[in-house]
Write an enzyme that holds these catalytic residues in place. Sequence first.
Site, PDB file in Angstrom:
ATOM      1  CG  ASN A 212      -0.242  -0.135   2.523  1.00  0.00           C
ATOM      2  OD1 ASN A 212       0.986  -0.252   2.555  1.00  0.00           O
ATOM      3  ND2 ASN A 212      -0.973  -0.105   3.608  1.00  0.00           N
ATOM      4  CG  HIS A 413      -2.886   3.472   9.960  1.00  0.00           C
ATOM      5  ND1 HIS A 413      -4.008   2.690  10.050  1.00  0.00           N
ATOM      6  CD2 HIS A 413      -2.025   2.805   9.162  1.00  0.00           C
ATOM      7  CE1 HIS A 413      -3.829   1.589   9.339  1.00  0.00           C
ATOM      8  NE2 HIS A 413      -2.647   1.629   8.792  1.00  0.00           N
TER       9      HIS A 413
END
Lengths: 490, 136
Positions: A212, A413
């Site tokens: 990611n 996050h």
Amino acid sequence: MIAGEGRRYAGPLEKVNDYCYRIPKTYKKGMRVDGLIFANEALIQQIVDDQAPEQVANVATLPGIQVASLAMPDIHWGYGFCIGGVCATDPKQGGVISPGGVGYDINCGVRLIRSNLTLADVRPRLGRLVGALFAKIPCGAGQSGSRTFSVEELKTLMREGPRALLAYGLAEARDIEYTEARGRLDWAEPDWVSERALERGRDQCGTLGGGNHFLEVQVVDEVFDDVAAQAMGLSQGSICVLIHSGSRGLGYQVCVDALHQLAGVPAMYGIELPDRQLACAPIGSPEGQRYLGAMGAAANYAWCNRQVLMHDARQVFESVFGRSWQSLGMELVYDVAHNTAKPEEHEVGGRKKLVYVHRKGATRAFPPGHPDLPEVYRPIGQPVLIPGSMGTASWVLVGQEGSMKLTFGSTCHGAGRAMSRTRAVQIASGRRVEAELASLGVVARARAWRGLAEEQPAAYKDVDLVVEVVHRANLSKKVARLRPLGVIKG
Amino acid sequence: MYELIEHTADVGLRVSAADLDELFSDAARGLFSILVEDLAAVRPDRRLVFELQSADTESLLIDWLNELVYVFSTQHVLLSRFDVQVQGARLRAEATGERFDPQRHHLGPEIKAVTYHGLTLTRTAQGYVAEVILDV
């Protein structure tokens, strides 16, 4: 099916308020504290789809854990600890340190760079800009960086963090000031980092990595807090660069080594664990200190990595726009870590004390007035950078008082995965994802088409919903939403 | 024989084989089939030898796969054929492959590490079955 995947969580979940649910410590033998999941009704329905809440309960069994085993609204199933988890332990109460509570990618994190460019400046050159970034910045597996550091140089980077890059002309003094912990965990001990980890780190400083991780060119889409946005130099329509990467192979190897070394250690200290991946050691023990030293070194390396990535991005902007990065106003807004464990002072039961805060997929979110913040941010609170999934909005928030009261100074996050990588590949090919992104006006360049499919927006929870929860729960406050224009990834 | 299994954040690998030698060999091929899109196109130009010892057979499987992640990460070598001998918690292996060539090989996701989470290695009527989760 592997344990955890596909099975719904069937344990208790009590609603505390509209933004918080509790797993009582009576649920499971060995739980020392409750589990608390910050989520609203819509998100909790997704969260119970897998065994992440069970993992929150498992973490509650760790020796020395304080107040509660905490989870942010972007919680999803991880190995051992869930991702989106926060756990604080007290060294004076037998508290432990656990590599699983930090993760393989030690100090994976995000940095945001602002500029004085506008959408009108960038739009006509976007294709060229993204192409030049993709050519300059190594991404994906099997890619070496353009710089190789000797063992001695690497050790200096790991001891000092990005301030060691000043001498190479890869950093400016201001960059250091605007990095969490000024880019240096001072207990770092590079001599406890294995030769293998050093070998993996030699040529990976300044590489983005896969998964990611990404670098995005973004535009400030909407401002929600003018004062905070102004303090960060962000205004509607201005162009930013967001970098999401971590400690690369060096950090992964530090975690692999630690888990290997800790194999028989919990039993040696009489610690019973519900899951081997929760391996840990008392903070004061030689084994615990060894991991802390190596982890700190890897964290400092990660800050160096993001610093070099920023340096290279600035150079690309210079060549595409024909001006120095200083005249383009490409200053660092802030750099936050979201996979760490750090000693911090927090109030527990009315008394201030030192606890080790594990944040695995969670961001520090100190409120206004905190002494660790750069002066400019003291009136507004710590900038919190929330990358959306590739191609969707990212958020800038600031830490609020609620984080100190409820979550040991922490917030979410990111979006958090909602779909497995294999399923994501099944529902849409990388090329189709690229076409969809293009229809939204986003230019995407990726090394692996499969990676693009795996990271497609549909594979993630809605980041806007996640941010809404931390905003309403007063963990952090919305400042600005950023929309992607261009993305490069592995 | 190996197959990929679903996992929210990561990728899982299920391997079944008649004996441990084959199990470790197939697990290695499964790992590289994630790293590179067309494993069959990898040429046997280089040969590497491995010797490993762990606490038990389960840990040996994790250590073996992490060894391969390390080799790929530092030497950029893709391996496609394996001859593995496992005895208890010890392993000796020969592997062939070639250096990663961006012109001919399309890489999949980067594997950070092979985890202990959800690790199983069980004996069945037909031999052995193992499951591991890779952090990608």
